[in-house]
Write a protein that holds these residues in place. Structure first.
Motif, PDB file in Angstrom:
ATOM      1  N   LYS A   1      -6.547  50.204 -99.113  1.00 49.17           N
ATOM      2  CA  LYS A   1      -7.498  49.240 -98.557  1.00 49.17           C
ATOM      3  C   LYS A   1      -8.877  49.821 -98.261  1.00 49.17           C
ATOM      4  CE  LYS A   1      -4.126  46.290 -96.371  1.00 49.17           C
ATOM      5  NZ  LYS A   1      -3.374  46.158 -95.160  1.00 49.17           N
ATOM      6  N   SER A   2      -8.944  51.136 -98.024  1.00 50.31           N
ATOM      7  CA  SER A   2     -10.242  51.676 -97.629  1.00 50.31           C
ATOM      8  C   SER A   2     -10.524  53.054 -98.206  1.00 50.31           C
ATOM      9  CB  SER A   2     -10.348  51.713 -96.101  1.00 50.31           C
ATOM     10  OG  SER A   2      -9.522  52.726 -95.593  1.00 50.31           O
TER      11      SER A   2
ATOM     12  N   ASN B   1     -18.750  46.144 -95.913  1.00 49.65           N
ATOM     13  CA  ASN B   1     -18.182  45.875 -94.588  1.00 49.65           C
ATOM     14  C   ASN B   1     -17.656  47.151 -93.924  1.00 49.65           C
ATOM     15  OD1 ASN B   1     -17.490  44.205 -92.488  1.00 49.65           O
ATOM     16  ND2 ASN B   1     -15.475  43.652 -93.337  1.00 49.65           N
TER      17      ASN B   1
ATOM     18  N   GLU C   1     -14.517  49.175 -97.000  1.00 45.23           N
ATOM     19  CA  GLU C   1     -13.447  48.306 -97.504  1.00 45.23           C
ATOM     20  C   GLU C   1     -13.461  48.386 -99.036  1.00 45.23           C
ATOM     21  OE1 GLU C   1     -13.508  44.379 -95.730  1.00 45.23           O
ATOM     22  OE2 GLU C   1     -12.380  43.560 -97.412  1.00 45.23           O
TER      23      GLU C   1
ATOM     24  N   LEU D   1     -15.197  40.779-101.546  1.00 48.34           N
ATOM     25  CA  LEU D   1     -14.154  41.399-100.732  1.00 48.34           C
ATOM     26  C   LEU D   1     -12.971  40.444-100.661  1.00 48.34           C
ATOM     27  CD1 LEU D   1     -16.452  42.696 -97.834  1.00 48.34           C
ATOM     28  CD2 LEU D   1     -15.639  43.990 -99.805  1.00 48.34           C
ATOM     29  N   LYS D   2     -11.895  40.903-100.031  1.00 52.05           N
ATOM     30  CA  LYS D   2     -10.697  40.056 -99.963  1.00 52.05           C
ATOM     31  C   LYS D   2     -11.004  38.702 -99.306  1.00 52.05           C
ATOM     32  CE  LYS D   2      -5.857  40.601 -99.094  1.00 52.05           C
ATOM     33  NZ  LYS D   2      -4.878  41.078 -98.154  1.00 52.05           N
TER      34      LYS D   2
END
Ligand SMILES: Cc1cc2nc3c(=O)[nH]c(=O)nc-3n(C[C@H](O)[C@H](O)[C@H](O)COP(=O)(O)OP(=O)(O)OC[C@H]3O[C@@H](n4cnc5c(N)ncnc54)[C@H](O)[C@@H]3O)c2cc1C
Length: 261
Positions: free
Chosen positions: A63-64, A128, A164, A191-192
């Motif tokens: 995720k990151s 983000n 992110e 992004l998601k």
């Protein structure tokens, strides 16, 4: 310029204790030293960050992506992990200044400095990011406050930046041909949960374009940008470009970024 103490702590606690009076951190020195040489800034103590273990390096999860503050632009540009997870960030790092600047300059120094034409602030805002400091975690929307101004308090050290991992992303820069700083730079991410568009070089501080974000949220394509009216109000106007020209270039760079996603 020449009258200062030079201190080289080996850990962050030691570094924090040294930040009294007119002391400041020294990372790559690419912005700090020219400012001191030009007598725009003067300090009693320079606290060298290079010997602090753990401040540099790159870690990826699904995720990151976490980049240590002392990681140089050249290291980010060459990193296979960055190339795989957020290739737009590696491309951005590779387009900063020249090889000398990329080999000395650091991501932490760049965002702490918050030059209105710097590249990394746009990446942080679009991806983000969370800024991890010696005192807290700062969400990026609260970090960049104005020209050369951030939310950092005196003696607060940036330790790492956590980005992110986006579904899609690209950065398009219209560079100053001499310095490579952005006359206008546009970083677009899908992004998601949201679309983000961050713009550097055009204003007194990096900012998000809600109009471009809203157009791209309905239709993530370069053609969706055509109908957006980018206002020149409040944009920089200088020897490099007028506010109207910058407004035009924002649209051109935004389309280029979306087409490269
Ligand atoms: C010729 C030239 C061309 C350039 N072109 C570009 C370009 O195209 N795009 C671009 O984005 N930038 C460009 N830069 C700027 C470059 O990216 C610098 O590396 C960056 O602005 C500062 O990083 P630094 O590590 O050198 O920090 P320094 O100059 O050492 O420090 C800058 C400031 O940040 C503070 N600081 C440093 N590290 C930390 C930390 N970990 N925590 C808290 N505060 C910290 C320092 O106290 C200082 O106030 C250019 C610079 C030059 C000289």
């Amino acid at each position: 310029m020449k009258n200062f103490n030079f201190k080289s702590p080996t850990n962050t606690k030691e570094a924090a204790k040294l930040t009294t009076g007119r002391a400041t951190f020294l990372a790559g020195g690419m912005s700090l030293l020219p400012a001191m040489k030009l007598r725009l800034a003067a300090y009693s103590d320079l606290i060298n960050l290079k010997k602090i273990k753990g401040l540099s390096g790159i870690k990826v999860s699904s995720k990151s992506l976490r980049i240590g503050a002392s990681t140089t632009h050249a290291e980010v540009a060459a990193s296979k992990e960055v190339g795989k997870s957020i290739s737009s960030l590696a491309i951005l790092a590779d387009g900063i200044g020249d090889p000398q600047v990329r080999n000395r300059g650091t991501i932490g120094g760049s965002i702490a400095n918050n030059d209105p034409a710097a590249d990394y602030p746009a990446a942080c805002l679009a991806l983000n990011a969370i800024i991890h400091t010696s005192k807290r975690k700062i969400p990026v929307d609260k970090f960049f406050k104005g020209m050369f101004e951030t939310d950092l308090k005196k003696g607060e050290l940036i330790e790492a930046i956590e980005f992110e991992v986006p579904e899609k992303s690209a950065y398009a820069k219209f560079p100053n041909p001499a310095s490579r700083y952005a006359v206008v730079g546009v970083y677009v991410t899908k992004l998601k949960k949201e679309i983000r568009v961050a713009i550097t070089g055009a204003g007194s501080c990096v900012f998000r374009s809600k109009d471009l974000e809203s157009a791209l949220s309905s239709n993530f394509s370069a053609s969706a940008i055509e109908s957006v009216n980018v206002s020149s109000k409040g944009l920089n106007s200088d020897i490099h470009a007028s506010a109207e020209y910058r407004a035009h270039i924002i649209k051109v760079m935004a389309k280029k970024a979306v087409s490269s996603c």
